[in-house]
Design an enzyme around this catalytic site. Sequence first.
Site, PDB file in Angstrom:
ATOM      1  N   GLU A   1       0.854  -1.201   0.000  1.00 12.46           N
ATOM      2  CA  GLU A   1       0.000   0.000   0.000  1.00 12.46           C
ATOM      3  C   GLU A   1       0.879   1.235   0.000  1.00 12.46           C
ATOM      4  O   GLU A   1       2.092   1.157   0.252  1.00 12.46           O
ATOM      5  CB  GLU A   1      -0.964  -0.035   1.197  1.00 12.46           C
TER       6      GLU A   1
ATOM      7  N   HIS B   1      -9.449   9.262   1.851  1.00 17.94           N
ATOM      8  CA  HIS B   1      -8.964   8.146   1.033  1.00 17.94           C
ATOM      9  C   HIS B   1      -9.123   8.554  -0.423  1.00 17.94           C
ATOM     10  O   HIS B   1     -10.186   9.056  -0.819  1.00 17.94           O
ATOM     11  CB  HIS B   1      -9.772   6.881   1.330  1.00 17.94           C
TER      12      HIS B   1
ATOM     13  N   ARG C   1      -1.084   8.949   0.827  1.00 19.23           N
ATOM     14  CA  ARG C   1      -2.497   9.272   0.596  1.00 19.23           C
ATOM     15  C   ARG C   1      -2.819  10.751   0.507  1.00 19.23           C
ATOM     16  O   ARG C   1      -3.665  11.162  -0.272  1.00 19.23           O
ATOM     17  CB  ARG C   1      -3.322   8.711   1.748  1.00 19.23           C
TER      18      ARG C   1
ATOM     19  N   HIS D   1     -12.023   9.407   5.395  1.00 13.16           N
ATOM     20  CA  HIS D   1     -11.745   7.993   5.648  1.00 13.16           C
ATOM     21  C   HIS D   1     -11.301   7.715   7.082  1.00 13.16           C
ATOM     22  O   HIS D   1     -11.739   6.741   7.686  1.00 13.16           O
ATOM     23  CB  HIS D   1     -10.649   7.557   4.681  1.00 13.16           C
TER      24      HIS D   1
ATOM     25  N   ARG E   1      -1.763   9.199   8.603  1.00  8.20           N
ATOM     26  CA  ARG E   1      -1.615   7.773   8.920  1.00  8.20           C
ATOM     27  C   ARG E   1      -1.080   6.979   7.729  1.00  8.20           C
ATOM     28  O   ARG E   1      -1.541   7.151   6.588  1.00  8.20           O
ATOM     29  CB  ARG E   1      -2.978   7.205   9.314  1.00  8.20           C
TER      30      ARG E   1
HETATM   31  C1  SIN Z   1      -7.600   0.427   2.036  1.00 11.27           C
HETATM   32  O1  SIN Z   1      -7.848  -0.755   1.878  1.00 11.27           O
HETATM   33  O2  SIN Z   1      -7.256   1.170   1.127  1.00 11.27           O
HETATM   34  C2  SIN Z   1      -7.752   1.008   3.394  1.00 11.27           C
HETATM   35  C3  SIN Z   1      -6.609   0.668   4.210  1.00 11.27           C
HETATM   36  C4  SIN Z   1      -6.463   1.657   5.305  1.00 11.27           C
HETATM   37  O3  SIN Z   1      -7.101   2.690   5.280  1.00 11.27           O
HETATM   38  O4  SIN Z   1      -5.643   1.423   6.193  1.00 11.27           O
END
Ligand code: SIN
Length: 532
Positions: free
Chosen positions: A115, A238, A284, A345, A380
Amino acid sequence: MREYDFVVVGSGIAGLSFALKAAKHGSVAVITKRKGDDSNTAWAQGGIACVTSSEDSFDLHLRDTVEAGAGLCDEATVRTIVTEGPERIRELTEFGLLFDEREVAGQREPDLGREGGHSKRRVLHVQDVTGLEIEKTLLRELERCAQVELLENHMAVDLITAGKLGFAAEDRCLGVYVLDDRTSEVETIRTDRLVLATGGCGKVYLYTTNPDIATGDGVAMAWRAGATIANMEFIQFHPTCLFHAEAKSFLISEAVRGEGGILRNSRGENFMRRYHPQQSLAPRDIVARAIDAEIKRSGAKCVYLDITHKPPEFLRERFPHIFETCLRFGIDMTKQPIPVVPAAHYQCGGIKTDVNGATSLPGLYAIGEVGCTGLHGANRLASNSLLEGLVVAHRACEALVREQPPTHPARVIPLPEWQPGDVQDVDELVVIYHNWGEIRRLMWDYVGIVRTAKRLQRASARLRNLQREIREFYWNFRVTVDLLELRNLATVAALIVDSALSRKESRGLHFTLDHPEVEDRHFKRDTLLSRT
Ligand code: SIN
């Protein structure tokens, strides 16, 4: 009046794992607004960031977390949470949770997701329904636990504190008033150990990836009780929420970009090339701001997430929930890009706590998204929150068990019964819904991804008026879940705006056109707000 050794409000990963541990030491009540599984956790798709691979290290996880946090992480807290993660994950697997695995050279090993902001693959997951599987696993364990009473359809109204009963010099939490939504009665619950695990406040914004329960209840209650609140300006948007008139709050996991998904604008251009070397997998805050800029510049309603270059069978297997949901809305992600927009988010601030979840009010702990331990700083790192929920829940239980039982004089006096308001006038419900909608729209328009002092001031003035109206409803009418949620939303919205107004710089998730640069000299510190 009921009495328990421990009361936890909220039934996500933090609340449930705390309850399971606390049950070894006494009676526990879990208070939850709707069904047990109505939580943010159940909606989490990506997974849990945790160091499990030999190519990874605690130092790297710490570095990535601190880098995302833009100067405001508490490094000691980050190290504790990151290093205690593997042990807590092991406990989850002992409850029967099976994370996805893959075969490498004849050996089974975790299939780690990637991620944004992570320098390594380190996200443990169960396809794209990690949170739901965790929630089911913990609830199954809870059912076997006679010491825990799960009070569904119960909403905490307010904390009962010694301060409110006249012991101002020696304040502590003594219990909580709880509305039973089935009978409309408010009960008094006494406890020496109250733990808030109520999650975040996504519903304060018009567009959010959060479920309906995310109305900032814990922060609002703690604020009214006099606890210190930190860093509420840092609301994470998000980048990729499904854009579709009928899809409500559906997240397209960052893991889709982790597996190669590319963000494109309406001309098909990979616009993230212009914003960050990590392109679609940049942190993000950067991706959300870039999308916002693209949408504003072009007048388009959304951008597109394109993963059509991956084999269809891989996408169906890795992202079954996203695949099926998109298909229900007429979008085949194996053949066409998914329309997406940013949405609120995650609340990176919250009730200020130490790494054990202890707040500034004795007897009150806050764990999970509602607490602000210092792990997230100003932004975060993806998938760190389920990890924090698990680790801090464990530490909170240990810390509470270690504490000497309180000897406060207010413990022996009867707690006052709830005083109900007069009547509920059905005609007034329209005002509740109107105010609810107004708060969410004004937060979206004035306190969103890109802010200005003028817009924040406008939001602040309007919110003060709304809060006055809501206070009137609150005192004049019998309380309902809708009214309590509205009151909490308004409080949390005002806390976000006040915190944002006080930070005259841009850092992490707080970006203001009036002060577009980081300003360490005055602002490399938490924003702390307290009523006392
Ligand atoms: C996601 O699956 O993109 C969310 C993961 C997160 O916000 O930690």
